[in-house]
Design an enzyme around this catalytic site. Structure first.
Site, PDB file in Angstrom:
ATOM      1  N   HIS A   1     -19.104  17.275 -43.649  1.00  7.99           N
ATOM      2  CA  HIS A   1     -17.767  17.498 -43.095  1.00  7.99           C
ATOM      3  C   HIS A   1     -17.171  16.150 -42.732  1.00  7.99           C
ATOM      4  CE1 HIS A   1     -15.106  18.601 -39.507  1.00  7.99           C
ATOM      5  NE2 HIS A   1     -14.505  19.099 -40.568  1.00  7.99           N
ATOM      6  N   SER A   2     -15.922  15.907 -43.156  1.00  4.44           N
ATOM      7  CA  SER A   2     -15.195  14.718 -42.724  1.00  4.44           C
ATOM      8  C   SER A   2     -15.961  13.445 -43.112  1.00  4.44           C
ATOM      9  CB  SER A   2     -14.962  14.835 -41.213  1.00  4.44           C
ATOM     10  OG  SER A   2     -14.165  13.813 -40.728  1.00  4.44           O
ATOM     11  N   LEU A   3     -16.235  12.564 -42.147  1.00  6.55           N
ATOM     12  CA  LEU A   3     -16.952  11.311 -42.449  1.00  6.55           C
ATOM     13  C   LEU A   3     -18.350  11.591 -43.017  1.00  6.55           C
ATOM     14  CD1 LEU A   3     -16.901   8.153 -42.231  1.00  6.55           C
ATOM     15  CD2 LEU A   3     -17.944   8.410 -39.990  1.00  6.55           C
TER      16      LEU A   3
END
Length: 683
Positions: A334-336
């Site tokens: 998720h995300s980074l």
């Protein structure tokens, strides 16, 4: 009477001479503390039965350990403790519960201690057997419990101790309801999980310790994802479940934030942080700075080491605990977290089978050619004096490229030459990863000069190897596209695929401010929409149907009014195909009418438009030739204000049925298992 105190078989009734006494059926609970509030949570029926069985069998043994909650928690029976297996979590108290009283605050039933429950059960048994009621008992903290009759049992709580009002000695206190047996209290006993695990997915979190809008940890968010996956399996894989082809998918969280912030960097940051707007600064230090940490070679090394070693550790532990497991492993970020995984995956060495194949080839044919190549490389690096060492170790080009610093050190190569060789290896492997072939003619060179190494601009770190080849990589709300662009990568070579992972899905919410697309980096000359993720109930959301129906209507109005009314009517009466949803009405109209490099297709035939859309767009080999970008359908309320729901858009994936269903569909497709009914518009 004493005999009845022991654990009775769950369904046995024990008639006594004077009346009909049936032993109470125990159910096992554990104590959960969240935000300083404690709750007693029941184990699933199958876990509780297993615990009861072990409790009955293990009286004379030492500590018995019973795996519960799908093997993610162990219960140490003697210590009455529930311990997390794969991650760190506070140990929870476990109780074998038979008698309950209603709590003060939230009207939830709380179990009495096991020893006092036994006293209550004995008093109840005597009362039933002899028909003598109105029995008084004193609880361990000197409160009175009266068993008036089997239906009315009350616990008197002294008012004085808990209230500010001074009570007169005559007051008996507030009565609380007392119940015997779990079946008499309002509590939802969770369904157990299928024992068979078909696939394992590691989930890596993004910035900061909190992963959703409610500031919950990665463990809690992955629990949600897993629970949604169980209900999606029941809803969409019923046939396969009935034929016992499908068990479940296990999702395990991978936490890197805590080990990064335990390096002492927080103390250093504290010293230089300004005292004003204290909370905001702490929030920034705890979350947004993770992006900067990842772009610093010192902390990037810590992060990639933590993620890889944690995924390897969890994989090994999982195999130890599930020796029957034969399924694949996928990874999600998720995300980074997705960027960290992408960088790790681009730096994996090509799969061991190929290496083995090459190695066997080099054993059968004398690999002098390979050794000559290594000599050429050493000559180029002005290190010819080490040729004999490499020849003695039978080092061909492929073996050289698998070398680590430790290997070179063991061969007795000094530090300077070692650094030169390692730098050469890393520069060449980066080139190899991102260019379609090593040997190209000049015309190809011209064509490919636009492909920069996607390894370009990656933080210089020693990327560890994973112990397995992931089946699929899922990225949720991912900034990979943006980071590649900022690093100077303008285009991804259509022939490029991740060395050890053949599947890659980039899934995002349309309002997610952190998410970027990948496909336009592979085919920049074409403008096309991401795939619209089918709604898990098999239709488009109503407001999107309306929007589309009205769009079709406006296009058609130019031609004939009656036709447009017919189209609008059809768009509401049939379950439409989730076609690729366009950002602007013009693009939508074009796609719907099939004008994008299509022959004329009547607007009332979107399935044909979708069928013909797929072969037109070739998005390269990054996802094995299949589409990569998938966009979720926003909810009606979200479309009122995109800005208001932007943050929620970035944190919505954990409870998104549509996301979970795509993950399950793709995982099971690799095993040849399909949904009961294919969702319209899905590949």
């Amino acid at each position: 009477p004493m005999a009845a105190q022991g654990p009775a078989p769950a369904d046995a009734a024990e008639p006594e001479p004077g009346g009909r006494y049936e032993a109470v059926v125990p159910h096992w609970f554990y104590r959960k503390v969240t935000d300083w509030r404690e709750r007693w949570v029941p184990f699933s029926a199958q876990d509780s039965e297993r615990l009861e069985e072990a409790h009955g069998a293990g009286k004379d043994q030492g500590d018995v350990i019973v795996p519960t909650s799908g093997g993610r928690y162990d219960v140490h029976l003697r210590a009455r403790q529930r311990v997390a297996v794969y991650w760190e979590e506070e140990v929870a108290e476990v109780r074998r519960c038979t008698w309950f009283y209603k709590g003060d605050k939230d009207n939830k039933f709380i179990p009495y201690s096991e020893s006092f429950s036994e006293e209550l059960e004995e008093a109840y048994m005597i009362a039933v057997t002899l028909g003598e009621w109105k029995k008084k008992l004193e609880s361990p903290n000197r409160e009175v419990i009266i068993l008036h009759n089997p239906k009315l049992m009350v616990h008197y709580h002294p008012v004085a101790s808990s209230d500010d009002w001074v009570s007169t000695p005559t007051e008996q206190g507030r009565p609380r309801t007392v119940k015997r047996g779990v079946e008499n209290i309002a509590v939802e006993i969770p369904n157990g999980e299928p024992l068979q695990i078909d696939h394992l997915v590691f989930v890596v979190h993004g910035i900061g310790p909190a992963c959703d809008i409610r500031f919950r940890s990665i463990v809690q968010c992955v629990n949600d994802f897993r629970n949604v996956s169980l209900s999606m399996l029941q809803a969409h894989f019923k046939k396969a479940q009935e034929q016992q082809q499908v068990g479940r998918v296990e999702f395990l969280p991978v936490n890197w934030h805590s080990s990064l912030h335990s390096t002492g960097v927080d103390v250093d940051l504290e010293r230089i942080t300004l005292p004003s707007i204290n909370r905001l600064r702490h929030f920034i230090n705890d979350t947004i700075l993770d992006v900067f940490f990842y772009n610093s070679s010192t902390y990037c090394q810590t992060i990639v080491d933590t993620v890889a070693s944690e995924m390897n550790r969890l994989h090994q532990l999982f195999l130890q605990r599930n020796p029957q497991f034969r399924g694949g492993v996928s990874i999600a970020g998720h995300s980074l977290g997705s960027l960290i995984l992408f960088d790790l995956l681009t730096n994996q060495k090509a799969d061991p089978e190929e290496d083995e194949h090459c190695a066997q080839g080099s054993r059968t044919t004398s690999s002098t050619g390979g050794i000559e190549e290594v000599k050429e490389i050493l000559k180029k690096l002005e290190l010819s004096e080490y040729c004999d060492v490499f020849e003695k170790e039978k080092m061909d080009r492929q073996a050289l490229f698998l070398c680590t610093e430790k290997n070179l050190q063991e061969m007795g190569i000094p530090l300077g030459p070692r650094m030169k060789i390692l730098h050469y290896i890393s520069s060449k492997t980066e080139m190899k990863v991102w260019s379609p072939s090593q040997h190209r003619d000049s015309s190809e060179d011209v064509r490919n000069c636009q492909y920069r190494d996607v390894g370009l601009g990656q933080v210089s770190a020693n990327y560890p190897q994973l112990n397995y080849k992931p089946t699929i990589f899922f990225a949720f709300g991912s900034p990979i596209g943006m980071f590649l662009t900022v690093r100077g990568v303008k285009r991804i070579d259509p022939n490029y695929s991740l060395p050890t992972c053949k599947g890659f899905f980039n899934i995002f919410h349309p309002f997610d401010p952190v998410a970027y697309r990948i496909e336009p980096m592979i085919v920049p000359e074409l403008e096309f929409e991401p795939m619209l993720l089918p709604h898990h109930k098999g239709r488009k959301r109503m407001h999107l149907e309306l929007k589309e129906g009205l769009t079709r209507m406006s296009v058609d109005l130019k031609n004939n009014l009656l036709g447009s009314l017919r189209v609008a009517w059809q768009s509401f009466t049939r379950a439409p195909v989730p076609a690729l949803e366009a950002a602007s009405t013009e693009a939508e109209a074009e796609a719907e009418a099939g004008t994008e490099k299509q022959p004329d297709i009547k607007p009332e035939e979107p399935p044909a438009a979708v069928k013909e859309e797929a072969p037109v767009i070739n998005v390269g080999r990054l996802n094995g030739g299949n589409r990569i970008d998938y966009v979720l359908q926003e909810k009606p309320i979200e479309s009122f204000n995109e800005y208001l729901f932007a943050l929620q858009g970035h944190l919505c994936y954990w409870e998104s049925e549509d996301t979970v269903l795509l993950v399950l569909k793709e995982i099971y497709q690799t095993q040849g298992i399909t949904l009961d009914q294919p969702l319209p518009g899905s590949q």
